[in-house]
Design a protein around this motif. Structure first.
Motif, PDB file in Angstrom:
ATOM      1  N   TYR A 301       0.658  -1.287   0.242  1.00  0.00           N
ATOM      2  CA  TYR A 301       0.081  -0.122   0.030  1.00  0.00           C
ATOM      3  C   TYR A 301       0.676   1.218  -0.056  1.00  0.00           C
ATOM      4  N   GLN A 302       1.962   1.121   0.355  1.00  0.00           N
ATOM      5  CA  GLN A 302       2.932   2.462   0.222  1.00  0.00           C
ATOM      6  C   GLN A 302       3.524   2.777  -1.039  1.00  0.00           C
ATOM      7  N   PHE A 303       3.475   1.987  -1.859  1.00  0.00           N
ATOM      8  CA  PHE A 303       4.023   1.867  -3.213  1.00  0.00           C
ATOM      9  C   PHE A 303       3.173   2.063  -4.378  1.00  0.00           C
ATOM     10  N   SER A 304       1.770   1.841  -4.335  1.00  0.00           N
ATOM     11  CA  SER A 304       1.004   2.152  -5.085  1.00  0.00           C
ATOM     12  C   SER A 304      -0.419   2.219  -4.761  1.00  0.00           C
ATOM     13  N   VAL A 305      -1.310   2.761  -5.459  1.00  0.00           N
ATOM     14  CA  VAL A 305      -2.846   2.717  -5.073  1.00  0.00           C
ATOM     15  C   VAL A 305      -3.282   1.535  -5.328  1.00  0.00           C
ATOM     16  N   PRO A 306      -3.840   0.918  -4.215  1.00  0.00           N
ATOM     17  CA  PRO A 306      -4.649  -0.663  -4.653  1.00  0.00           C
ATOM     18  C   PRO A 306      -5.488  -0.553  -5.571  1.00  0.00           C
ATOM     19  N   GLY A 307      -5.599  -1.498  -6.532  1.00  0.00           N
ATOM     20  CA  GLY A 307      -6.371  -1.689  -7.490  1.00  0.00           C
ATOM     21  C   GLY A 307      -6.385  -0.887  -8.686  1.00  0.00           C
ATOM     22  N   GLN A 308      -5.207   0.082  -8.887  1.00  0.00           N
ATOM     23  CA  GLN A 308      -4.869   0.865  -9.732  1.00  0.00           C
ATOM     24  C   GLN A 308      -3.673   0.064 -10.510  1.00  0.00           C
ATOM     25  N   GLY A 309      -3.586   0.385 -11.749  1.00  0.00           N
ATOM     26  CA  GLY A 309      -2.410   0.054 -12.638  1.00  0.00           C
ATOM     27  C   GLY A 309      -1.348   0.801 -12.563  1.00  0.00           C
ATOM     28  N   LEU A 310      -0.246   0.441 -13.259  1.00  0.00           N
ATOM     29  CA  LEU A 310       0.936   1.364 -13.024  1.00  0.00           C
ATOM     30  C   LEU A 310       1.254   2.356 -14.047  1.00  0.00           C
ATOM     31  N   LEU A 311       0.400   1.696 -15.385  1.00  0.00           N
ATOM     32  CA  LEU A 311       0.666   2.563 -16.660  1.00  0.00           C
ATOM     33  C   LEU A 311      -0.351   2.880 -17.413  1.00  0.00           C
ATOM     34  N   TYR A 312      -1.934   2.909 -16.878  1.00  0.00           N
ATOM     35  CA  TYR A 312      -2.927   3.233 -17.447  1.00  0.00           C
ATOM     36  C   TYR A 312      -3.388   2.176 -18.814  1.00  0.00           C
ATOM     37  N   ILE A 313      -4.562   1.743 -18.562  1.00  0.00           N
ATOM     38  CA  ILE A 313      -5.356   0.795 -19.411  1.00  0.00           C
ATOM     39  C   ILE A 313      -5.134   1.387 -20.714  1.00  0.00           C
ATOM     40  N   VAL A 314      -5.315   2.558 -21.001  1.00  0.00           N
ATOM     41  CA  VAL A 314      -5.394   3.104 -22.571  1.00  0.00           C
ATOM     42  C   VAL A 314      -4.053   2.829 -23.136  1.00  0.00           C
ATOM     43  N   ALA A 396      -7.841  10.699 -23.496  1.00  0.00           N
ATOM     44  CA  ALA A 396      -8.068   9.467 -22.831  1.00  0.00           C
ATOM     45  C   ALA A 396      -7.019   9.203 -21.588  1.00  0.00           C
ATOM     46  N   LEU A 397      -5.797   9.802 -21.900  1.00  0.00           N
ATOM     47  CA  LEU A 397      -4.654   9.528 -21.030  1.00  0.00           C
ATOM     48  C   LEU A 397      -4.817  10.507 -19.943  1.00  0.00           C
ATOM     49  N   LEU A 398      -5.148  11.921 -20.250  1.00  0.00           N
ATOM     50  CA  LEU A 398      -5.436  12.990 -19.111  1.00  0.00           C
ATOM     51  C   LEU A 398      -6.868  12.354 -18.156  1.00  0.00           C
ATOM     52  N   ILE A 399      -7.702  11.726 -18.874  1.00  0.00           N
ATOM     53  CA  ILE A 399      -9.042  11.116 -18.127  1.00  0.00           C
ATOM     54  C   ILE A 399      -8.592  10.071 -16.993  1.00  0.00           C
ATOM     55  N   SER A 400      -7.535   9.353 -17.517  1.00  0.00           N
ATOM     56  CA  SER A 400      -7.029   8.352 -16.835  1.00  0.00           C
ATOM     57  C   SER A 400      -6.361   8.867 -15.532  1.00  0.00           C
ATOM     58  N   PHE A 401      -5.615   9.821 -15.909  1.00  0.00           N
ATOM     59  CA  PHE A 401      -4.679  10.429 -14.862  1.00  0.00           C
ATOM     60  C   PHE A 401      -5.684  11.387 -13.821  1.00  0.00           C
ATOM     61  N   ALA A 402      -6.695  12.071 -14.207  1.00  0.00           N
ATOM     62  CA  ALA A 402      -7.514  12.576 -13.385  1.00  0.00           C
ATOM     63  C   ALA A 402      -8.432  11.612 -12.585  1.00  0.00           C
ATOM     64  N   ASP A 403      -8.832  10.354 -13.145  1.00  0.00           N
ATOM     65  CA  ASP A 403      -9.537   9.540 -12.170  1.00  0.00           C
ATOM     66  C   ASP A 403      -8.486   9.242 -11.226  1.00  0.00           C
ATOM     67  N   TYR A 404      -7.264   8.823 -11.653  1.00  0.00           N
ATOM     68  CA  TYR A 404      -6.154   8.477 -10.680  1.00  0.00           C
ATOM     69  C   TYR A 404      -5.899   9.161  -9.456  1.00  0.00           C
TER      70      TYR A 404
END
Length: 548
Positions: A301-314, A396-404
């Motif tokens: 939990y200290q290195f990434s947000v759980p349930g969120q990928g590291l590179l965006y699905i897009v 799409a990339l910026l929407i992914s960023f905003a959601d993250y």
């Protein structure tokens, strides 16, 4: 215009890394305060918290931290004072400048500004880079040093041979920054030497001064690294995370006993070598899984947000397009990039908790460059079509960023504040206000290493700490524990009595509270008066403060 675009991406990367840095992550964790206090101690006394003069490796809790990040933090604390920003600023700047380094590295490899620009944008906003750049992490600084090492190596092979010396310096510094680089850098340097043997031979023969300079740099940097790698201090961190621990040995023995095979065949099938080989291979392949890279990320939990990928699905299709596009690129730099990608997870694969977001961070630059190459596939379309496709992709990339960002700032911060040992800074403020009112202050160890948070958030005088002859510190289970300094005593939660005023420390010493403040994770012995409560961000109790 191209340079202005890169500058804009860099400024954006810096802003999103430094903005609201006190709130996300929600607090400094125990490794961050350890960095910060050792840096503060170096500034004040020239020694670390254990009294070692300008060490090349910091004992910390017994996990022995490498020195580069801490000395850079000392510089920022000297300029800015003790703060969350000064501890995390090295990582913030490393993450921001990595964006620029990836741009120029991509440009050197593929000679396409569109690829370089998308690679830089991805490096700025993908969770793998963004989240780790907001934490005081040696790995994030090491990543920037490694990228610089590759960039100057390629430039040195193609142009000024003295840049090869600069490359070796950056690679060498990375080995004094993060332990994974002590595995990765020697491997990749051997591979680079083989791949570019003709070019290197020609350049070094033509200028012996460059050869001597490189030899001196490598000797100065690698000799103490090699010494530490065979020393118990240098191996301390690996011993804590190695695959072949006592639990693994027990599983091997259980497999032999339940296999139904005769003794000798059972030993041939179930042994340390086969166990290591199977687990290392399994760990290695997991790092390339879509689940790890794009869907769920890591488990820590200290290195990434759980349930969120590291590179965006897009970016999934563009990674495969980029890999496919490398077939048509005829250059050694392309081969080097792929060697980098496939060598990067080796260090993480020989440890537990794999795939590991932090230990495999060196995979990130080749991945974003390959994705950038895949996105530049749009270049083959006519201008108007290309602009539409790029607009759709970037949107799409910026929407992914905003959601993250929304999830990180709201859901993650609130839900996982306990994982960040939130509450210690507030606790230290309350203790400081009442410090003179008590003979003893007893604090639970439930959330880990409370003494270090007191050291940093106070901040406690390093000179006073080093001169404190009443300290109780000891080594147990490959860890250095602190049970007492000054009037502070630290106890395990299960050693807090249900009645009375007597406490037993882990070291075995018994203390009695006549005029005492007690900090627990909830609840206290009978007849203690509650003074205050500190809450985690989800509303649950972090600390309760009592007096007797």
């Amino acid at each position: 215009m191209k340079n202005k675009l890169l500058l804009a991406i860099f400024v954006f990367a810096l802003i999103i890394r430094v903005w609201n840095i006190n709130a996300l992550p929600p607090s400094l964790n125990w490794d961050e305060v350890s960095h910060g206090y050792n840096a503060y101690s170096i500034i004040q006394t020239g020694k670390d918290e254990w009294g070692e003069v300008l060490p090349l490796i910091f004992r910390a809790y017994g996990d022995y931290k490498l020195p580069v990040y801490i000395y850079l933090t000392a510089l920022f604390e000297y300029l800015l004072g003790v703060s969350v920003l000064s501890v995390r600023l090295t990582s913030i700047l490393a993450g921001s400048f990595s964006v620029v380094l990836v741009y120029f590295l991509s440009l050197e490899i593929f000679k396409k500004r569109s690829t370089a620009t998308i690679s830089a944008l991805l490096m700025a906003i993908v969770p793998w880079s963004l989240f780790l750049s907001r934490i005081a992490l040696e790995a994030n600084l090491a990543l920037a040093l490694v990228i610089a090492g590759f960039l100057f190596f390629i430039k040195g092979v193609r142009g000024s041979k003295w840049l090869l010396v600069v490359s070796m310096l950056f690679f060498g510094l990375s080995m004094w920054t993060y332990n994974s680089c002590r595995v990765f850098v020697p491997i990749i340097m051997v591979l680079m030497g083989i791949l570019y043997r003709a070019e290197l031979s020609q350049k070094l023969k033509a200028n012996k001064r460059v050869f001597i300079a490189i030899a001196v740099v490598l000797t100065v940097i690698f000799t103490p690294v090699a010494y530490q790698m065979v020393n118990s201090v240098g191996l301390a961190r690996y011993e804590n995370i190695q695959i072949l621990d006592s639990g693994a040995i027990a599983r091997i023995e259980n497999s032999r006993a339940s296999s139904g095979l005769p003794s000798i065949p059972a030993r041939l099938v179930y042994n340390k070598a086969t166990y290591m080989a199977i687990n290392i291979f399994g760990n290695y392949t997991k790092h390339f899984g879509l689940n790890f890279l794009f869907f769920t990320g890591g488990d820590n939990y200290q290195f990434s947000v759980p349930g969120q990928g590291l590179l965006y699905i897009v970016n999934i299709p563009f990674l495969f397009i980029g890999l496919w596009a490398t077939r048509k690129v005829k250059s050694k730099e392309k081969i080097l990039l792929l060697l980098w990608l496939f060598a990067a997870p080796i260090a993480a694969s020989i440890t537990r908790e794999s795939p590991h977001v932090l230990r495999s961070i060196l995979m990130l630059p080749p991945l974003v460059i390959l994705i950038g190459l895949g996105v530049s596939f749009f270049d083959r379309y006519r201008f108007s079509t290309k602009r539409i496709l790029l607009f759709v992709y970037v949107t799409a990339l910026l929407i992914s960023f905003a959601d993250y960002a929304h999830n990180a700032l709201n859901i993650y911060r609130q839900r996982y504040s306990q994982s960040w040992q939130y509450g210690y800074e507030q606790l230290v403020d309350k203790i400081r206000d009442r410090y003179d009112s008590y003979e003893k202050i007893v604090i639970t160890k439930k959330y880990g290493e409370p003494h270090e948070f007191l050291f940093y958030h106070w901040p406690w005088s390093p000179a006073m700490l080093q001169a404190d002859t009443s300290k109780i510190q000891f080594k147990q289970s490959n860890w250095y524990w602190t049970d007492k300094f000054d009037k502070f005593y630290f106890v395990n939660d299960w050693d807090i009595p249900k009645t009375g005023v007597k406490f037993v420390l882990e070291s075995g010493q018994e203390i009695e509270c006549a005029s005492c403040m007690l900090i627990t994770a909830g609840g206290a012995p009978e007849n203690w008066r509650q003074l205050d409560t500190i809450y985690f961000l989800d509303g649950s109790v972090a600390f309760e403060i009592y007096e007797h």
